[in-house]
Write a protein that holds these residues in place. Structure first.
Motif, short mmCIF file in Angstrom:
data_model
loop_
_atom_site.label_atom_id
_atom_site.label_comp_id
_atom_site.label_asym_id
_atom_site.label_seq_id
_atom_site.Cartn_x
_atom_site.Cartn_y
_atom_site.Cartn_z
N MET B 42 0.83 -1.21 0.00
CA MET B 42 0.00 0.00 0.00
C MET B 42 0.86 1.25 0.00
SD MET B 42 -2.97 0.89 -0.06
CE MET B 42 -4.11 2.14 0.25
N GLY B 43 1.91 1.24 0.84
CA GLY B 43 2.79 2.40 0.94
C GLY B 43 3.47 2.70 -0.37
N VAL B 44 3.98 1.66 -1.03
CA VAL B 44 4.69 1.87 -2.30
C VAL B 44 3.73 2.39 -3.37
CG1 VAL B 44 5.94 0.71 -4.16
CG2 VAL B 44 6.47 0.19 -1.79
N ALA B 45 2.51 1.80 -3.40
CA ALA B 45 1.53 2.27 -4.39
C ALA B 45 1.20 3.74 -4.18
CB ALA B 45 0.26 1.42 -4.28
N ALA B 46 0.98 4.12 -2.91
CA ALA B 46 0.64 5.52 -2.64
C ALA B 46 1.82 6.43 -2.95
CB ALA B 46 0.22 5.68 -1.18
N THR B 47 3.05 5.95 -2.70
CA THR B 47 4.23 6.76 -2.99
C THR B 47 4.33 7.05 -4.49
OG1 THR B 47 5.33 5.67 -1.17
CG2 THR B 47 6.72 6.92 -2.66
N PHE B 48 4.07 6.01 -5.29
CA PHE B 48 4.10 6.19 -6.75
C PHE B 48 3.11 7.28 -7.16
CE2 PHE B 48 1.93 5.15 -10.74
CZ PHE B 48 2.98 5.25 -11.62
N VAL B 49 1.87 7.18 -6.66
CA VAL B 49 0.86 8.17 -7.03
C VAL B 49 1.27 9.56 -6.53
CG1 VAL B 49 -1.55 8.81 -6.81
CG2 VAL B 49 -0.93 6.43 -7.03
N LEU B 50 1.81 9.63 -5.31
CA LEU B 50 2.22 10.92 -4.75
C LEU B 50 3.27 11.60 -5.61
CD1 LEU B 50 2.48 10.44 -0.91
CD2 LEU B 50 1.65 12.47 -2.05
N ILE B 51 4.31 10.83 -6.00
CA ILE B 51 5.39 11.44 -6.78
C ILE B 51 4.84 11.92 -8.13
CG2 ILE B 51 7.59 10.99 -7.92
CD1 ILE B 51 8.19 8.95 -5.76
N ILE B 74 -8.43 16.38 -8.48
CA ILE B 74 -9.10 15.09 -8.37
C ILE B 74 -8.88 14.26 -9.64
CG2 ILE B 74 -11.38 14.01 -8.32
CD1 ILE B 74 -12.30 16.09 -6.38
N ILE B 75 -9.03 14.92 -10.80
CA ILE B 75 -8.90 14.17 -12.05
C ILE B 75 -7.47 13.67 -12.23
CG2 ILE B 75 -9.10 14.28 -14.55
CD1 ILE B 75 -11.27 16.33 -14.15
N VAL B 76 -6.50 14.54 -11.97
CA VAL B 76 -5.10 14.13 -12.17
C VAL B 76 -4.76 12.96 -11.26
CG1 VAL B 76 -2.72 14.86 -11.90
CG2 VAL B 76 -4.35 16.37 -13.00
N ILE B 77 -5.16 13.08 -9.97
CA ILE B 77 -4.82 12.03 -9.01
C ILE B 77 -5.53 10.72 -9.40
CG2 ILE B 77 -5.06 11.32 -6.62
CD1 ILE B 77 -4.76 14.32 -5.90
N ALA B 78 -6.81 10.82 -9.77
CA ALA B 78 -7.56 9.61 -10.13
C ALA B 78 -6.94 8.94 -11.35
CB ALA B 78 -9.02 9.94 -10.37
N THR B 79 -6.41 9.75 -12.29
CA THR B 79 -5.77 9.17 -13.47
C THR B 79 -4.56 8.33 -13.07
OG1 THR B 79 -6.41 11.16 -14.65
CG2 THR B 79 -4.83 9.72 -15.74
N PHE B 80 -3.72 8.90 -12.22
CA PHE B 80 -2.52 8.14 -11.81
C PHE B 80 -2.91 6.90 -11.01
CE2 PHE B 80 -0.23 12.17 -12.64
CZ PHE B 80 0.64 11.66 -13.58
N VAL B 81 -3.99 7.02 -10.22
CA VAL B 81 -4.43 5.84 -9.46
C VAL B 81 -4.89 4.74 -10.41
CG1 VAL B 81 -6.16 4.97 -7.87
CG2 VAL B 81 -5.00 7.09 -7.37
N SER B 82 -5.60 5.13 -11.48
CA SER B 82 -6.04 4.12 -12.44
C SER B 82 -4.85 3.44 -13.10
CB SER B 82 -6.92 4.76 -13.51
OG SER B 82 -8.06 5.30 -12.91
N ILE B 83 -3.83 4.24 -13.48
CA ILE B 83 -2.64 3.67 -14.10
C ILE B 83 -2.00 2.67 -13.14
CG2 ILE B 83 -0.30 4.20 -14.91
CD1 ILE B 83 -1.38 6.93 -15.80
N MET B 84 -1.85 3.12 -11.86
CA MET B 84 -1.20 2.27 -10.87
C MET B 84 -2.00 0.99 -10.65
SD MET B 84 -1.09 1.50 -7.46
CE MET B 84 -2.48 2.55 -7.10
N ILE B 106 -7.16 4.87 -3.08
CA ILE B 106 -6.00 5.77 -2.99
C ILE B 106 -6.36 7.12 -3.62
CG2 ILE B 106 -3.60 6.13 -3.72
CD1 ILE B 106 -3.18 3.18 -3.64
N ALA B 107 -7.30 7.09 -4.58
CA ALA B 107 -7.71 8.32 -5.25
C ALA B 107 -8.32 9.33 -4.29
CB ALA B 107 -8.71 8.00 -6.36
#
Lengths: 216, 210
Positions: B42-51, B74-84, B106-107
């Motif tokens: 979970m931590g690594v996934a959130a770190t990826f989205v954060l960066i 919201i849209i930018v973050i949700a996009t990266f979450v979908s990719i992840m 995570i979004a």
């Protein structure tokens, strides 16, 4: 059969797998909005309302736009079938919820300004409340606890939204009642605020575990 | 006072630790920390989205109209979450299954919004990405501590290996939801106690030699 499933969804969402205490969804308002019973009731009702509406709208969006099996997009692609847009789930759900919250904010500001002021920052923050997006995602992923592994039907989704919100409201009111009492108690300086709220939440979670005997 | 690039990272782990100091992102920190591997994932996934989101939002901060910045975040973050999420589904399906509903959630993680609002909207791309890395590492570390304690006490194991010996009777409570609340409450209280002690010491020192 249908009624029995709906009843099970209600029992599970309110008591056995409570959204706050057992699934850990929506902890921010649980800690942040539980100082006074009055604001807890307002917040709980607002969340219940948004959860019910969001369940209905996200279900419609998912079924008729994203899921290729039931999508109506197929009508416009001249016989090429509907595209599989399920990867847009998170983005579309979060947008729907953000719009809903914005709408409710405007409505409350105009019609119930006292509640609007009482909720303060937590009202716009509802757009990023895990409980609301959580229930929307759970609706399309199925309710594994009672053996439904596919998407819920429309009625079941709305039921889960309302029941999840009701469970949230219940916990918020219980917690606010406990915290109002706790203000009169001497607590070690380091435990004041969030730590004691965490421990109280833990004890409530223990108590709610007793409801798992209700499962059938 | 400008922070150095290293401090930009370390502040996310220490003074601005998202979970223990700012009390953000509590839902995933309690829900997925039943075992260390889930907490780390979970931590690594959130770190990826954060960066990624911090870097992207910092890049476009000049062209975002301030009034509608939240929907854009919201849209930018949700996009990266979908990719992840898609990457996770392919490369680590077991972890994706274990984290379940908390991957799309995570979004709506407050930590990511907080970093976007507090930092990425006002600072350069490099610094924003470092800030995202720091907050992500702080989040990962907090999850690892919570998950480690819960797995050792509740299961007698760490990363699946028994560490507590044969005679240890696991405290099942710790991997149940209630245990998560207790551990988090006592850890935050311990940090607060440490702060209070340090403050008291400082005021004593100030009083003795003004």
């Amino acid at each position: 059969m249908e009624i029995k499933v709906l009843f099970m969804i209600i029992i599970y969402s309110v008591l056995i797998q409570n959204f706050v205490l057992s699934r850990f969804l929506g902890l921010c308002p649980f800690f942040g909005c539980s100082q006074r019973i009055s604001s807890a009731i307002g917040m709980g009702c607002a969340i219940t309302f948004v959860m019910a509406l969001a369940s209905a709208i996200t279900w419609i969006v998912y079924t008729y736009l994203l899921d290729p099996a039931t999508s109506i997009v197929g009508f416009f692609t001249e016989g090429n079938g509907a595209p599989d847009l399920r990867f847009l789930r998170t983005i579309s759900f979060i947008l729907v919820i953000a719009v809903l919250v914005q709408f409710i904010e405007m409505f409350l500001q105009k019609k119930v300004p006292s509640l609007y002021r009482a909720l303060g920052i937590f009202l716009p923050l509802m757009a990023t409340n895990c409980a609301i997006l959580g229930v929307a995602v759970l609706n399309v992923e199925g309710f594994t606890a009672i053996g439904i592994h596919t998407k819920l039907t429309f009625i079941q989704s709305v039921t889960q939204g309302v029941a999840g919100g009701a469970g949230f409201l219940l916990i918020l009111i219980l917690m606010a009642g406990l915290r109002e009492k706790m203000e009169l108690v001497t607590i070690p300086e380091s435990m004041k605020g969030v730590p004691i709220a965490c421990v109280t939440g833990g004890l409530m979670a223990l108590a709610f575990m007793g409801f798992s005997g209700l499962s059938f | 006072m400008q922070r150095t690039l290293v401090q930009e990272v370390t502040k996310g782990i220490t003074i601005e630790n998202p979970v223990f100091r700012l009390l953000l992102g509590l839902c995933p920190s309690l829900a997925v920390t039943t075992s260390l591997i889930n907490g780390l994932g979970m931590g690594v996934a959130a770190t990826f989205v954060l960066i990624c989101s911090n870097g992207m939002l910092s890049l476009i901060r000049g062209i975002i109209p301030p009034k509608i910045r939240i929907p854009i975040y919201i849209i930018v973050i949700a996009t990266f979450v979908s990719i992840m999420e898609m990457m996770m589904e392919v490369y680590t399906p077991a972890l994706h299954k274990a984290l379940g509903i908390f991957v799309p959630l995570i979004a709506v993680n407050c930590i990511i919004f907080a970093r976007a609002e507090i930092f990425a909207g006002k600072n350069g791309v490099g610094r924003s990405m470092l800030d995202g890395l720091g907050a992500g590492l702080g989040f990962t570390l907090s999850l690892a501590i919570l998950a480690g304690i819960r797995e050792i006490l509740g299961d007698g194991k760490l990363l699946g290996y028994p560490v507590m010996g044969q005679s240890y009777e696991p405290i099942l409570l710790m991997i149940l939801p209630a245990g998560g609340f207790f551990i988090l409450g006592f850890l935050v209280a311990a940090l607060k106690l440490y702060d209070l002690r340090a403050e008291a010491k400082k005021s004593v020192l100030l009083a003795s030699n003004p």
